[in-house]
Design a protein around this motif. Structure first.
Motif, PDB file in Angstrom:
ATOM      1  N   GLN A 125       0.810  -1.214   0.000  1.00 12.86           N
ATOM      2  CA  GLN A 125       0.000   0.000   0.000  1.00 12.86           C
ATOM      3  C   GLN A 125       0.849   1.273   0.000  1.00 12.86           C
ATOM      4  O   GLN A 125       0.288   2.377  -0.005  1.00 12.86           O
ATOM      5  CB  GLN A 125      -0.921  -0.002   1.225  1.00 12.86           C
ATOM      6  CG  GLN A 125      -1.774  -1.242   1.355  1.00 12.86           C
ATOM      7  CD  GLN A 125      -2.579  -1.532   0.098  1.00 12.86           C
ATOM      8  OE1 GLN A 125      -3.166  -0.615  -0.492  1.00 12.86           O
ATOM      9  NE2 GLN A 125      -2.628  -2.801  -0.299  1.00 12.86           N
ATOM     10  N   ARG A 126       2.173   1.130   0.017  1.00  8.15           N
ATOM     11  CA  ARG A 126       3.016   2.323  -0.011  1.00  8.15           C
ATOM     12  C   ARG A 126       3.175   2.886  -1.421  1.00  8.15           C
ATOM     13  O   ARG A 126       3.453   4.086  -1.577  1.00  8.15           O
ATOM     14  CB  ARG A 126       4.396   1.987   0.556  1.00  8.15           C
ATOM     15  CG  ARG A 126       4.363   1.577   2.026  1.00  8.15           C
ATOM     16  CD  ARG A 126       5.720   1.114   2.489  1.00  8.15           C
ATOM     17  NE  ARG A 126       5.658   0.545   3.834  1.00  8.15           N
ATOM     18  CZ  ARG A 126       6.637  -0.142   4.398  1.00  8.15           C
ATOM     19  NH1 ARG A 126       7.769  -0.363   3.719  1.00  8.15           N
ATOM     20  NH2 ARG A 126       6.497  -0.611   5.625  1.00  8.15           N
ATOM     21  N   TYR A 127       3.024   2.080  -2.432  1.00  5.67           N
ATOM     22  CA  TYR A 127       3.211   2.574  -3.803  1.00  5.67           C
ATOM     23  C   TYR A 127       2.186   3.643  -4.174  1.00  5.67           C
ATOM     24  O   TYR A 127       2.569   4.706  -4.685  1.00  5.67           O
ATOM     25  CB  TYR A 127       3.146   1.405  -4.779  1.00  5.67           C
ATOM     26  CG  TYR A 127       3.249   1.816  -6.224  1.00  5.67           C
ATOM     27  CD1 TYR A 127       4.472   2.177  -6.786  1.00  5.67           C
ATOM     28  CD2 TYR A 127       2.115   1.859  -7.038  1.00  5.67           C
ATOM     29  CE1 TYR A 127       4.571   2.575  -8.111  1.00  5.67           C
ATOM     30  CE2 TYR A 127       2.206   2.249  -8.357  1.00  5.67           C
ATOM     31  CZ  TYR A 127       3.431   2.605  -8.890  1.00  5.67           C
ATOM     32  OH  TYR A 127       3.520   3.005 -10.206  1.00  5.67           O
ATOM     33  N   PRO A 128       0.876   3.435  -3.943  1.00  2.95           N
ATOM     34  CA  PRO A 128      -0.064   4.526  -4.272  1.00  2.95           C
ATOM     35  C   PRO A 128       0.223   5.796  -3.488  1.00  2.95           C
ATOM     36  O   PRO A 128      -0.008   6.907  -3.996  1.00  2.95           O
ATOM     37  CB  PRO A 128      -1.430   3.934  -3.908  1.00  2.95           C
ATOM     38  CG  PRO A 128      -1.233   2.458  -3.932  1.00  2.95           C
ATOM     39  CD  PRO A 128       0.162   2.230  -3.470  1.00  2.95           C
ATOM     40  N   GLN A 129       0.726   5.656  -2.266  1.00  4.20           N
ATOM     41  CA  GLN A 129       1.044   6.852  -1.490  1.00  4.20           C
ATOM     42  C   GLN A 129       2.274   7.568  -2.041  1.00  4.20           C
ATOM     43  O   GLN A 129       2.363   8.801  -2.009  1.00  4.20           O
ATOM     44  CB  GLN A 129       1.292   6.474  -0.030  1.00  4.20           C
ATOM     45  CG  GLN A 129       0.129   5.732   0.635  1.00  4.20           C
ATOM     46  CD  GLN A 129       0.471   5.274   2.027  1.00  4.20           C
ATOM     47  OE1 GLN A 129       0.807   6.072   2.897  1.00  4.20           O
ATOM     48  NE2 GLN A 129       0.391   3.964   2.261  1.00  4.20           N
ATOM     49  N   ARG A 173      10.096   7.615  -6.422  1.00  2.00           N
ATOM     50  CA  ARG A 173       9.523   7.197  -5.132  1.00  2.00           C
ATOM     51  C   ARG A 173       8.673   5.940  -5.309  1.00  2.00           C
ATOM     52  O   ARG A 173       8.689   5.038  -4.473  1.00  2.00           O
ATOM     53  CB  ARG A 173       8.695   8.331  -4.535  1.00  2.00           C
ATOM     54  CG  ARG A 173       9.519   9.464  -3.955  1.00  2.00           C
ATOM     55  CD  ARG A 173       8.663  10.333  -3.053  1.00  2.00           C
ATOM     56  NE  ARG A 173       7.626  11.040  -3.795  1.00  2.00           N
ATOM     57  CZ  ARG A 173       7.727  12.302  -4.234  1.00  2.00           C
ATOM     58  NH1 ARG A 173       8.856  12.979  -4.023  1.00  2.00           N
ATOM     59  NH2 ARG A 173       6.729  12.873  -4.881  1.00  2.00           N
ATOM     60  N   GLY A 174       7.922   5.881  -6.405  1.00  4.25           N
ATOM     61  CA  GLY A 174       7.114   4.690  -6.653  1.00  4.25           C
ATOM     62  C   GLY A 174       7.960   3.456  -6.908  1.00  4.25           C
ATOM     63  O   GLY A 174       7.637   2.361  -6.417  1.00  4.25           O
ATOM     64  N   ASP A 175       9.037   3.620  -7.681  1.00  5.40           N
ATOM     65  CA  ASP A 175       9.913   2.473  -7.937  1.00  5.40           C
ATOM     66  C   ASP A 175      10.536   1.943  -6.640  1.00  5.40           C
ATOM     67  O   ASP A 175      10.650   0.729  -6.440  1.00  5.40           O
ATOM     68  CB  ASP A 175      11.011   2.871  -8.922  1.00  5.40           C
ATOM     69  CG  ASP A 175      10.467   3.153 -10.313  1.00  5.40           C
ATOM     70  OD1 ASP A 175       9.334   2.711 -10.600  1.00  5.40           O
ATOM     71  OD2 ASP A 175      11.168   3.829 -11.101  1.00  5.40           O
ATOM     72  N   ALA A 176      10.943   2.856  -5.765  1.00 11.35           N
ATOM     73  CA  ALA A 176      11.532   2.423  -4.495  1.00 11.35           C
ATOM     74  C   ALA A 176      10.510   1.680  -3.637  1.00 11.35           C
ATOM     75  O   ALA A 176      10.803   0.625  -3.058  1.00 11.35           O
ATOM     76  CB  ALA A 176      12.092   3.630  -3.740  1.00 11.35           C
ATOM     77  N   ALA A 177       9.290   2.215  -3.568  1.00 15.71           N
ATOM     78  CA  ALA A 177       8.258   1.556  -2.758  1.00 15.71           C
ATOM     79  C   ALA A 177       7.882   0.192  -3.341  1.00 15.71           C
ATOM     80  O   ALA A 177       7.706  -0.785  -2.597  1.00 15.71           O
ATOM     81  CB  ALA A 177       7.027   2.454  -2.672  1.00 15.71           C
TER      82      ALA A 177
END
Length: 383
Positions: A125-129, A173-177
């Motif tokens: 759930q961290r990727y959408p954030q 940020r999305g790639d890292a999450a």
């Protein structure tokens, strides 16, 4: 009693004890008469050096007072009573333990694996954030005195703004999450694989000990029969006492091995119950009589390729590498400013007749990343 009577009594007793085949405690002659000890006697009588060898065989020389003692033994203990099914009802009425069922139960009852699974689901759930924009802001302001004034029009300001990060920051940020979530998924798979491996090893140990116990009990029964046969032949002067002693030694060895296997069986049961998060002594079904056929392994080259591409721990490491690379990319992009666009309507312009067209406004705010020491440190940390 007269001396003659005492002498007569002693002669009679000596005649009875020295009779052929007598097996009483005061003599050492082979038993061939009804006074011989019954075959059900559990401990053989110690053989002394003064006993004549059966069938006229020459006795080996013995030092004075030497005694050849038969090896004693105890009857094997009865098999332990099968414990009653436990209150959790995991294996109620099940005759044999199934490996597939055991693996599923261990995985479903392992709290550590469940916690890792929930942590991975939370990480997803961290990727959408990470890729979402910041919340827009709304601004409102008014001059209360202007609403009742006869000389000026009502004065108020309304507006809104939205921050927009530099190109590529949201993707980094999305790639890292996403990579962190994939790494945690690899950890879950690796933990489950290790749990399955431990369960299979404990199951096969349980199976092996059960089969060894079965073989040992069969050997123990055969050894008892051999011992009884040797005793019977020895009592009939058909074999030497060495055969009886050797049978006793073999029987004692089998019984010692039985005790070891029963201890190993308790350890195997405790290991399985520990994996199932139960008390070590809880009931388990019997080990299966046969195992499924072993599937032939693929070639070595294919095994190596599968190990490299399918091992979950390697997949977790690769995902963490991608996450760190994304973090470096994000740190590099912090050198570029972020924009904040806004629009507002300002009625503070006076007088209204001449400034009406100037009340609507649009603009942009930019942060200035001028503190390079902080930015350089962030890049070094990420690298």
């Amino acid at each position: 009693m007269t001396p003659y009577s005492l002498g007569t009594l002693a002669f009679v007793l000596a005649s009875v004890c020295l009779a052929p085949g007598c097996r009483c405690a005061s003599c050492r002659q082979p038993a061939t008469s009804p006074c011989a000890a019954p075959a059900a006697v559990q401990r053989p009588v110690a053989a002394t050096a003064d006993r004549p060898a059966p069938n006229g065989a020459a006795s080996p020389p013995q030092p004075p007072g030497a005694t050849i003692k038969a090896v004693g033994y105890e009857e094997s203990p009865e098999p332990e009573a099968i414990p009653t099914p436990s209150a959790d009802g995991l294996f109620g009425g099940q005759p044999e333990l199934s490996l597939d069922q055991l693996i599923d139960l261990v995985a479903s009852r392992n709290a550590s694996l469940q916690a890792m699974t929930f942590a991975w689901q939370a990480a997803q759930q961290r990727y959408p954030q990470a890729i979402a924009l910041d919340d827009p802001t709304f601004m409102g302001m008014a001059a209360p005195a202007s609403f009742n004034s006869s000389t000026v029009s009502s004065a108020y300001v309304v507006g809104g703004s939205q921050k927009l990060p530099w190109f590529g920051k949201r993707e980094a940020r999305g790639d890292a999450a996403k990579a962190e979530a994939n790494a945690m998924f690899g950890d879950v798979r690796d933990a489950r694989l290790q749990l399955v491996q431990a369960t299979r090893a404990a199951f096969f140990e349980y199976y092996l000990v059960a089969r060894e116990l079965e073989i040992n009990r069969g050997n123990l029964e055969l050894t008892r029969r051999f011992r009884d046969t040797a005793r019977a032949k020895y009592e009939n002067n058909l074999v030497t006492e060495q055969d009886v002693l050797q049978a006793d030694v073999e029987l004692a060895t089998s019984q010692r091995r039985l005790l070891e296997l029963e201890r190993m069986n308790r350890v195997a049961v405790a290991r399985l119950n520990t994996l199932l998060r139960r008390n070590p002594g809880e009931y388990l079904p019997a080990a299966p009589r046969e195992l499924p056929e072993v599937v032939a392994l693929p070639p070595v080259a294919l095994l190596r390729q599968m190990a490299v591409t399918q091992r979950p721990d390697l997949a977790a490491i690769a995902a963490r590498v991608r996450a760190e690379q994304a973090a470096v990319n994000l740190a590099m992009k912090q050198y570029f400013p972020d924009a904040e666009v806004y629009g507002r309507y300002d009625s503070f312009w006076q007088p209204a007749a001449t400034q009406a067209d100037l009340r609507g406004q649009v603009g942009v705010n930019l942060n200035m990343p001028i503190y390079r020491g902080k930015l350089n440190a962030a890049v070094n940390e990420a690298q």
